[in-house]
Design a protein around this motif. Structure first.
Motif, PDB file in Angstrom:
ATOM      1  N   LEU A   1       0.841  -1.202   0.000  1.00  0.00           N
ATOM      2  CA  LEU A   1       0.000   0.000   0.000  1.00  0.00           C
ATOM      3  C   LEU A   1       0.874   1.248   0.000  1.00  0.00           C
ATOM      4  N   GLN A   2       0.617   2.144  -0.944  1.00  0.00           N
ATOM      5  CA  GLN A   2       1.364   3.397  -1.022  1.00  0.00           C
ATOM      6  C   GLN A   2       0.546   4.510  -0.371  1.00  0.00           C
ATOM      7  N   PRO A   3       1.208   5.606   0.046  1.00  0.00           N
ATOM      8  CA  PRO A   3       0.429   6.735   0.577  1.00  0.00           C
ATOM      9  C   PRO A   3      -0.637   7.129  -0.458  1.00  0.00           C
ATOM     10  N   GLY A   4      -1.825   7.393   0.012  1.00  0.00           N
ATOM     11  CA  GLY A   4      -2.894   7.770  -0.916  1.00  0.00           C
ATOM     12  C   GLY A   4      -3.700   6.588  -1.418  1.00  0.00           C
ATOM     13  N   GLU A   5      -3.385   5.376  -0.930  1.00  0.00           N
ATOM     14  CA  GLU A   5      -4.118   4.194  -1.388  1.00  0.00           C
ATOM     15  C   GLU A   5      -4.869   3.523  -0.228  1.00  0.00           C
ATOM     16  N   ILE A   6      -5.958   2.865  -0.574  1.00  0.00           N
ATOM     17  CA  ILE A   6      -6.749   2.134   0.417  1.00  0.00           C
ATOM     18  C   ILE A   6      -6.967   0.696  -0.069  1.00  0.00           C
ATOM     19  N   LEU A   7      -6.801  -0.243   0.843  1.00  0.00           N
ATOM     20  CA  LEU A   7      -7.129  -1.644   0.525  1.00  0.00           C
ATOM     21  C   LEU A   7      -8.655  -1.737   0.468  1.00  0.00           C
ATOM     22  N   THR A   8      -9.204  -2.185  -0.659  1.00  0.00           N
ATOM     23  CA  THR A   8     -10.661  -2.164  -0.782  1.00  0.00           C
ATOM     24  C   THR A   8     -11.313  -3.547  -0.881  1.00  0.00           C
ATOM     25  N   GLU A   9     -10.580  -4.540  -1.377  1.00  0.00           N
ATOM     26  CA  GLU A   9     -11.223  -5.861  -1.503  1.00  0.00           C
ATOM     27  C   GLU A   9     -10.172  -6.954  -1.390  1.00  0.00           C
ATOM     28  N   ILE A  10     -10.600  -8.088  -0.861  1.00  0.00           N
ATOM     29  CA  ILE A  10      -9.743  -9.278  -0.818  1.00  0.00           C
ATOM     30  C   ILE A  10     -10.436 -10.318  -1.694  1.00  0.00           C
ATOM     31  N   ARG A  11      -9.675 -10.932  -2.592  1.00  0.00           N
ATOM     32  CA  ARG A  11     -10.248 -11.931  -3.490  1.00  0.00           C
ATOM     33  C   ARG A  11      -9.536 -13.259  -3.319  1.00  0.00           C
ATOM     34  N   VAL A  12     -10.330 -14.292  -3.175  1.00  0.00           N
ATOM     35  CA  VAL A  12      -9.784 -15.638  -3.009  1.00  0.00           C
ATOM     36  C   VAL A  12     -10.341 -16.493  -4.140  1.00  0.00           C
ATOM     37  N   PRO A  13      -9.486 -17.197  -4.884  1.00  0.00           N
ATOM     38  CA  PRO A  13     -10.023 -18.066  -5.923  1.00  0.00           C
ATOM     39  C   PRO A  13     -10.922 -19.138  -5.302  1.00  0.00           C
ATOM     40  N   VAL A  14     -12.130 -19.303  -5.864  1.00  0.00           N
ATOM     41  CA  VAL A  14     -13.027 -20.348  -5.338  1.00  0.00           C
ATOM     42  C   VAL A  14     -12.329 -21.686  -5.548  1.00  0.00           C
ATOM     43  N   PRO A  15     -12.073 -22.442  -4.479  1.00  0.00           N
ATOM     44  CA  PRO A  15     -11.272 -23.659  -4.621  1.00  0.00           C
ATOM     45  C   PRO A  15     -11.997 -24.736  -5.404  1.00  0.00           C
ATOM     46  N   PRO A  16     -11.270 -25.526  -6.189  1.00  0.00           N
ATOM     47  CA  PRO A  16     -11.898 -26.609  -6.941  1.00  0.00           C
ATOM     48  C   PRO A  16     -12.374 -27.726  -6.007  1.00  0.00           C
ATOM     49  N   ALA A  17     -13.200 -28.641  -6.570  1.00  0.00           N
ATOM     50  CA  ALA A  17     -13.666 -29.792  -5.793  1.00  0.00           C
ATOM     51  C   ALA A  17     -12.452 -30.560  -5.277  1.00  0.00           C
ATOM     52  N   GLY A  18     -12.604 -31.191  -4.134  1.00  0.00           N
ATOM     53  CA  GLY A  18     -11.498 -31.949  -3.564  1.00  0.00           C
ATOM     54  C   GLY A  18     -10.540 -31.078  -2.768  1.00  0.00           C
TER      55      GLY A  18
END
Lengths: 289, 166
Positions: free
Chosen positions: A161-178
């Motif tokens: 994160l740089q000055p002037g930036e905000i963390l807005t979302e966290i994304r997790v890949p939907v895990p495959p079956a198994g």
């Protein structure tokens, strides 16, 4: 204990918040749940001159699956994560982790975005995100950018994160079956930071062979740590006792814990080994069920 | 100074506060509601627990300005119309307090706990009050007090109130 004086604004839009962050640069801090920042300010370990309270900005709190991703809004409270039907049904690792984060009152305030943006290797979500292969969405004046979790943590309280930036979302890949995942931390008492913590996600094919592995470690390195050799010890193999023991040994060798009141270095390494073994087993059980 | 308006136990208050004023200090020193206690002052002990828009939070780690426009409930508001809240009755009947310092925080935490889970198991109660410390080691009777209140609020038969001394 009272924080040093500061000025305060509660913007109503992300654009306003980013403009304020840019105007005040290094002197400004974002206030989300505040349960890392305010204690540091009370102890005068942090003395920001300007607090930008993002709690009143709508649209930053959600948990949803979309386009192959689990998307979590940065302002989602730990308690909301804990109670989310999607999380309860499909992401047991978050239930493992949130239950062990501080206590119910703190979880009513603390946010997942803050837990990650704080850049503290003692926090629990970073290791979970490493295991899950998350991406971090960052918003600044120029728009949005995405940073893989492995490029997010730089050092003690230092992130991408740089000055002037905000963390807005966290994304997790939907895990495959198994796929199965699990997290546990050893803590001296409720609400303590981890003596050591281990997050594991594994994908097993029909023959029981491991096709993907993510292993993240909490509070045993200056930054949240990916246990790469442990992952490599599992991928392409059926995780039998020998393989699990090897992965545990590598995690215990590759972390860099410091001796402190929670335990000396050797003890923490040993605990990393124990937890790695147990979390691999738990993730495998969940992958099969 | 920032002007804030909050509704505390149903009553609206407007006041000027410094941005750095902690909510617990505002409640105790500006509103003179001293039922909310300051214990550890480090978000560990839970003595300062209040409800902010219905959620239990540690008011030593919230800024008063963050409460602007919100509803606050403190222990003073529990006994509606002078009648003890079932939780207060539960603590009274089950020896759920000794020195009493942690009690307001325990009560306010338990209000949200029972709202979310009207029939909690003992383990759920113990996890639920994990952020509240009692240094008289009265947890057994506190758990019983909350179980008593839960039964009363559900309209079930009240459990035995013989205090447990261990």
């Amino acid at each position: 204990m009272i924080p040093a004086p500061f000025d305060y604004a509660a913007p109503r839009t992300l654009e306003e918040a980013i403009a304020l962050l840019q105007e005040h640069g290094d002197e400004a801090k974002v206030l989300a749940g505040g349960h890392s920042l305010i204690p540091m300010m009370k102890l005068r370990l942090a003395t920001p001159e300007f607090l930008i309270d993002i709690n009143g900005i709508p649209g930053l709190s959600y948990v949803k699956e979309e386009g192959g991703w689990l998307k979590i809004g940065a302002l989602t409270r730990e308690a909301e994560l804990e109670e989310s039907p999607i999380i309860r049904a499909r992401y047991p690792i978050f239930a493992d982790a949130t239950k062990l984060i501080a206590d119910p009152q703190v979880r009513n305030m603390g946010t997942i975005g803050g837990n990650i943006a704080h850049g503290d290797a003692a926090n629990d979500h970073p290791a979970v995100m490493i295991a899950l292969g998350a991406e971090i969405e960052i918003t600044g004046a120029g728009g949005k950018r995405t940073v893989p979790i492995d490029e997010f943590f730089f050092g003690f309280y230092a992130t991408a994160l740089q000055p002037g930036e905000i963390l807005t979302e966290i994304r997790v890949p939907v895990p495959p079956a198994g796929t199965g995942n699990a997290y546990h931390k050893l803590e001296r008492k409720v609400g303590d930071y981890a003596t050591a913590g281990v997050a594991v996600q594994l994908t097993l094919d029909n023959s029981g062979r491991c096709t993907a592995a993510g292993i993240g470690l909490t509070n045993v390195n200056p930054t949240p740590l990916r246990a790469r050799r442990s992952e490599e010890a599992l991928v392409g193999h059926v995780p039998n006792e020998e393989r699990i023991a090897l992965a545990a040994q590598y995690a215990s060798e590759d972390c860099n814990p410091t001796s402190d009141l929670r335990g000396d270095e050797a003890y923490k390494r040993a605990m990393v080994g124990v937890l790695t073994r147990r979390m691999i087993r738990r993730a495998m059980e969940r992958a099969r069920s | 100074m920032k002007e804030i308006t909050v509704t505390v136990n149903g009553e609206q208050h407007t006041a000027s506060v410094e941005a750095r004023t902690l909510l617990v200090h505002f409640i105790r020193e500006t509103l003179n509601l001293t039922g909310t206690h300051i214990g550890c002052d480090t978000s560990n002990c839970g003595a300062c627990t209040i409800l902010l828009d219905g959620k239990s939070v540690k008011s030593c780690t919230v800024l008063a300005v963050q409460a602007n426009g919100k509803q606050i409930a403190t222990v003073e508001g529990l006994a509606a119309g002078g009648e003890l809240h079932p939780l207060q009755e539960g603590f009274k009947e089950n020896h759920g307090l000794h020195c009493g310092f942690c009690t307001p925080g325990m009560l306010m935490r338990a209000v949200e706990l029972l709202e979310k889970n009207p029939n909690p198991s003992e383990e759920e109660i113990r996890w639920g009050i994990a952020g509240n410390l009692c240094r008289c080691t009265g947890y057994n009777n506190i758990v019983k007090s909350i179980q008593y209140a839960a039964a009363k609020m559900r309209g079930d038969e009240l459990p035995d109130t013989e205090p447990e001394f261990v």
